[in-house]
Design a protein around this motif. Sequence first.
Motif: not given
Length: 314
Positions: A121-126, A147-150
């Motif tokens: 799980l890869y977030y836009t943090h800000f 394939g680096k992020v699901r």
Amino acid sequence: MEKRKIKNTDLAIAPINFGGNVFGWTLDEKQSFDILDRFTEAGFNFVDTADTYSWWVNGKGGQSEEIIGKWMKSRSNRNDIVLATKVGSETKEHGYDISRKHILQSVDESLKRLQTDHIDLYYTHFDDKITPVEETLSAYDEIIKAGKVRYIAASNLSPDRLKASFEAAEKNNLPKYVALQPHYNLMEREGFEENYAPLAEQFDLSVFPYWSLAAGFLTGKYRDEADLAKSARGEGVRKYLNPKGLEVLKALDQVSAKHNTTQGTVSLAWLLSNPLITAPIVSATSASQLETVFNAPKLILDQEDIDLLNNASN
């Protein structure tokens, strides 16, 4: 322990998300390993960090990801962990940035520190409020296809930019955020309940609130100014030492005494009683704090408890 699905994914998680901001800050590497071992041995599997944790220590960040990466490698348990990290936060080196260039560079740096080939799980943090949402989502599309992020998620996006992201994803066949990480707890309700809860319902988002214990205030250990020196995070709760804060603590004391548990456990159980909340994010730095966390999913509050807490915190 019963697992919960992160909506619109095949990821199953226990209903507490460990907040990795303490790794490399209030916990050194050995202490971090010990806490992570205890957390996973108790049946939990969801770990949250960010590329910039703990930038306040060295101005750069990356320590938390490095510690988690070393721990997963030493335990050979990467496939047992649902791993979340973030991109776009501000450091001394750069401002908020969710441009394609920054995302493509940052994801590789995170993967290297985490010693893994993928992030769950890869977030836009800000939000930098400048980059077109289409550019950000297109960059995510690239790294998902590689394939680096699901899956992708959002934190600290304005309601308008969050809506715009879904519109752009729909229009351009780009990835959609599957989860939201908002600031939400018994002391901070209005922002989420008024502005984000309707969007979480509309877009079918899992919700993982951060600062679930209001920087420790909701554990009940800070009751007057003299208590603020009790920890490195003490000053962060000064703003809660007011009539509303004391009323919330009084309600927490009452409910925790009724159930023979702690105020922190009740605070987390209150979050979990909300059908929109999938897993609160919470940190712990000791075995006793972990017990508070572990007991939360087991505690089922009745309507009387919830009404008491809601009335005190309104």
